[in-house]
Scaffold this motif. Structure first.
Motif, mmCIF file in Angstrom:
data_model
loop_
_atom_site.group_PDB
_atom_site.id
_atom_site.type_symbol
_atom_site.label_atom_id
_atom_site.label_comp_id
_atom_site.label_asym_id
_atom_site.label_seq_id
_atom_site.Cartn_x
_atom_site.Cartn_y
_atom_site.Cartn_z
ATOM 1 N N VAL A 1 -58.018 100.282 -72.678
ATOM 2 C CA VAL A 1 -58.419 99.144 -71.855
ATOM 3 C C VAL A 1 -59.895 98.904 -72.125
ATOM 4 C CG1 VAL A 1 -58.733 98.286 -69.509
ATOM 5 C CG2 VAL A 1 -56.687 99.612 -70.083
ATOM 6 N N VAL B 1 -60.355 98.659 -62.344
ATOM 7 C CA VAL B 1 -59.836 99.318 -63.544
ATOM 8 C C VAL B 1 -59.935 100.839 -63.379
ATOM 9 C CG1 VAL B 1 -60.278 99.696 -66.006
ATOM 10 C CG2 VAL B 1 -60.230 97.367 -65.092
ATOM 11 N N VAL C 1 -56.051 94.815 -72.688
ATOM 12 C CA VAL C 1 -55.212 95.998 -72.853
ATOM 13 C C VAL C 1 -54.712 95.969 -74.287
ATOM 14 C CG1 VAL C 1 -53.121 97.195 -72.129
ATOM 15 C CG2 VAL C 1 -54.526 96.009 -70.424
ATOM 16 N N VAL D 1 -59.292 90.905 -61.528
ATOM 17 C CA VAL D 1 -58.337 91.914 -61.992
ATOM 18 C C VAL D 1 -57.432 92.314 -60.830
ATOM 19 C CG1 VAL D 1 -58.084 94.244 -62.905
ATOM 20 C CG2 VAL D 1 -59.966 92.804 -63.681
ATOM 21 N N LEU E 1 -52.286 95.274 -63.563
ATOM 22 C CA LEU E 1 -52.795 96.125 -64.636
ATOM 23 C C LEU E 1 -51.911 97.360 -64.799
ATOM 24 C CD1 LEU E 1 -54.834 96.873 -66.816
ATOM 25 C CD2 LEU E 1 -56.313 97.813 -65.002
ATOM 26 N N LYS F 1 -48.736 96.414 -66.514
ATOM 27 C CA LYS F 1 -48.969 96.155 -67.943
ATOM 28 C C LYS F 1 -49.073 97.479 -68.711
ATOM 29 C CE LYS F 1 -50.116 93.535 -71.463
ATOM 30 N NZ LYS F 1 -49.177 92.620 -72.071
#
Length: 81
Positions: free
Chosen positions: A4, A22, A57, A67, A72, A75
């Motif tokens: 990432v 993240v 990604v 985000v 995330l 994914k």
């Protein structure tokens, strides 16, 4: 392991939020993380100047500006959003 990348710049409030989200996901799902300051090269600055933060990604741009931790994670796990 998936990678990432967060493209950001200092003084960007949305970038700080994106990095925090993240990192929250990384606590649950391991992945390689790269934080890139877009001021590092003119090409990156020209590409992302008005778009940061951008989260990619495996080199696919997945998020711009905001985000979602849930999206995330999906994914990274290979699940549909």
């Amino acid at each position: 392991m998936r990678k990432v990348t967060v493209y950001s710049k200092p003084g960007c409030h949305l970038c700080d939020i994106a990095k925090e989200r993240v990192l929250n996901v990384q606590k649950k799902i391991p992945f390689d993380l790269e934080i890139v300051d877009i001021r590092g090269t003119q090409a990156l600055f020209d590409r992302y100047c008005e778009k940061v933060p951008v989260v990619a990604v495996a080199e696919e741009e997945v998020f711009i500006f905001r985000v979602s931790e849930k999206q995330l994670a999906r994914k990274l796990l290979g699940r549909p959003a």
